[in-house]
Design an enzyme around this catalytic site. Sequence first.
Site, short mmCIF file in Angstrom:
data_model
loop_
_atom_site.label_atom_id
_atom_site.label_comp_id
_atom_site.label_asym_id
_atom_site.label_seq_id
_atom_site.Cartn_x
_atom_site.Cartn_y
_atom_site.Cartn_z
N THR A 273 -27.71 -11.99 16.60
CA THR A 273 -26.79 -11.47 17.62
C THR A 273 -25.71 -10.71 16.88
OG1 THR A 273 -27.21 -13.35 19.06
CG2 THR A 273 -25.28 -12.02 19.56
N LYS B 142 -27.55 -8.54 25.43
CA LYS B 142 -27.09 -9.87 25.01
C LYS B 142 -25.58 -10.03 25.30
CE LYS B 142 -27.10 -13.84 22.64
NZ LYS B 142 -27.86 -15.05 22.97
N LYS C 246 -17.82 -15.50 17.97
CA LYS C 246 -18.33 -14.32 17.26
C LYS C 246 -18.92 -13.35 18.28
CE LYS C 246 -22.44 -14.39 15.79
NZ LYS C 246 -23.77 -13.94 16.21
N1 LIG Z 1 -28.22 -21.37 17.56
C1 LIG Z 1 -28.39 -20.88 18.78
O1 LIG Z 1 -28.46 -21.63 19.77
C2 LIG Z 1 -28.49 -19.38 18.98
C3 LIG Z 1 -28.91 -18.91 20.23
C4 LIG Z 1 -29.03 -17.53 20.43
C5 LIG Z 1 -28.69 -16.67 19.39
N2 LIG Z 1 -28.27 -17.16 18.20
C6 LIG Z 1 -27.94 -16.20 17.14
O2 LIG Z 1 -28.96 -16.21 16.16
C7 LIG Z 1 -28.39 -15.97 14.87
C8 LIG Z 1 -28.75 -17.13 13.95
O3 LIG Z 1 -28.25 -18.33 14.50
P1 LIG Z 1 -28.64 -19.76 13.88
O4 LIG Z 1 -28.19 -20.77 14.88
O5 LIG Z 1 -30.06 -19.76 13.41
O6 LIG Z 1 -27.65 -19.79 12.63
P2 LIG Z 1 -27.70 -20.70 11.31
O7 LIG Z 1 -28.45 -21.96 11.56
O8 LIG Z 1 -26.32 -20.78 10.80
O9 LIG Z 1 -28.59 -19.82 10.32
C9 LIG Z 1 -28.13 -18.60 9.80
C10 LIG Z 1 -29.17 -18.08 8.84
O10 LIG Z 1 -28.72 -16.87 8.27
C11 LIG Z 1 -28.66 -16.99 6.85
N3 LIG Z 1 -27.52 -16.22 6.35
C12 LIG Z 1 -26.27 -16.17 6.88
N4 LIG Z 1 -25.50 -15.34 6.17
C13 LIG Z 1 -26.29 -14.84 5.20
C14 LIG Z 1 -26.06 -13.92 4.16
N5 LIG Z 1 -24.86 -13.33 3.99
N6 LIG Z 1 -27.08 -13.63 3.31
C15 LIG Z 1 -28.28 -14.22 3.49
N7 LIG Z 1 -28.57 -15.10 4.47
C16 LIG Z 1 -27.57 -15.40 5.31
C17 LIG Z 1 -28.49 -18.47 6.59
O11 LIG Z 1 -28.88 -18.80 5.27
P3 LIG Z 1 -28.44 -20.22 4.61
O12 LIG Z 1 -29.47 -21.21 5.07
O13 LIG Z 1 -28.47 -19.98 3.15
O14 LIG Z 1 -27.05 -20.53 5.12
C18 LIG Z 1 -29.43 -19.03 7.67
O15 LIG Z 1 -30.78 -18.90 7.28
C19 LIG Z 1 -26.89 -15.79 15.09
O16 LIG Z 1 -26.59 -14.43 15.18
C20 LIG Z 1 -26.63 -16.50 16.41
O17 LIG Z 1 -25.51 -15.97 17.10
C21 LIG Z 1 -28.18 -18.49 17.98
#
Ligand SMILES: NC(=O)c1ccc[n+]([C@@H]2O[C@H](COP(=O)([O-])OP(=O)(O)OC[C@H]3O[C@@H](n4cnc5c(N)ncnc54)[C@H](OP(=O)(O)O)[C@@H]3O)[C@@H](O)[C@H]2O)c1
Length: 289
Positions: free
Chosen positions: A97, A172, A240
Amino acid sequence: MAKVAFIGLGVMGYPMAGHLAAKGHEVNVYNRTNTKAEAWVQEHGGKSATTPRVASEGAEIVFCCVGNDDDLRSVVLGDDGIFAGMSADTILVDHTTASADVARELDAIAREKSIHFIDAPVSGGQAGAENGVLTVMCGGEQAAFDRIKPVADCFSRAVTLMGPVGSGQLTKMVNQIAIAGLVQGLSEAMNFGQKANLDMGKVIDVISKGAAGSWQMENRGSTMCQGEFKFGFAVDWMRKDLGICFEESKRNGARLPVTHLVDQFYAQVQGRGGNRWDTSSLVHLLQND
Ligand SMILES: NC(=O)c1ccc[n+]([C@@H]2O[C@H](COP(=O)([O-])OP(=O)(O)OC[C@H]3O[C@@H](n4cnc5c(N)ncnc54)[C@H](OP(=O)(O)O)[C@@H]3O)[C@@H](O)[C@H]2O)c1
């Protein structure tokens, strides 16, 4: 079956990539914290790579799901980035997102390399990713979309092309704006019912079938009344996302008075240590004044 890569094995990416492997696609993965990539390979097979570039080499489609605009740039651009590994006429599908701006920025760079770019944020949360029933909102060209859709269907209930690049992110934003005001209204309703000493289980059961019903009421109403927030979609992520909406609204002139107010309430939830609490924790402010 396609040869694909998945970059970013977080809460969302890990199970999404898992569904691709389960449906028989050949999946290379990369995660910044390598232990997660190793655990994924242990569970699903495939290969883990040391950089986004290596993971993307030879892939027809590269999927990506990281945190925000800057995270996205850091995995896509540069010598070790995704674009450096992709060849001409392959497709990058970004499930982060992020802003519509960064989508357009990456699309312009992709075009110079004859790579296709699709912004494809998702809705449905962790449960949607784990159960393979996400809603995916895409921006990009029809021909590239037609190639990725059957593959993205592996983890989705609906994959829809909304318009040119950026349209997925804009859709979104509409989704998040709609949720913010609704959750505050629901919080006020649940708190009011509790203060009135109603049986809230019964109230939710009855009114969720009528005009006040919503996904939030059905899935969050009872946990809100019980003060349970340690699950779901984190307040940090919501803030965010709302920040992205506010930036976009400065450009398109849309007024977001209630959304701005709710954003301030979310800041207060963060102030109470609720950064990782579910977005339904707005009710905590009312219950604990
Ligand atoms: N969680 C939800 O319910 C949900 C629902 C809809 C949309 N989203 C969106 O989907 C996206 C991911 O969400 P998530 O919940 O999966 O987040 P998350 O669990 O925090 O995972 C983030 C991922 O991105 C990687 N990452 C972050 N910064 C990075 C960087 N600078 N370089 C390389 N890798 C990086 C992290 O690696 P590490 O493992 O090394 O930290 C991890 O694999 C976000 O944009 C969020 O807004 C989430």
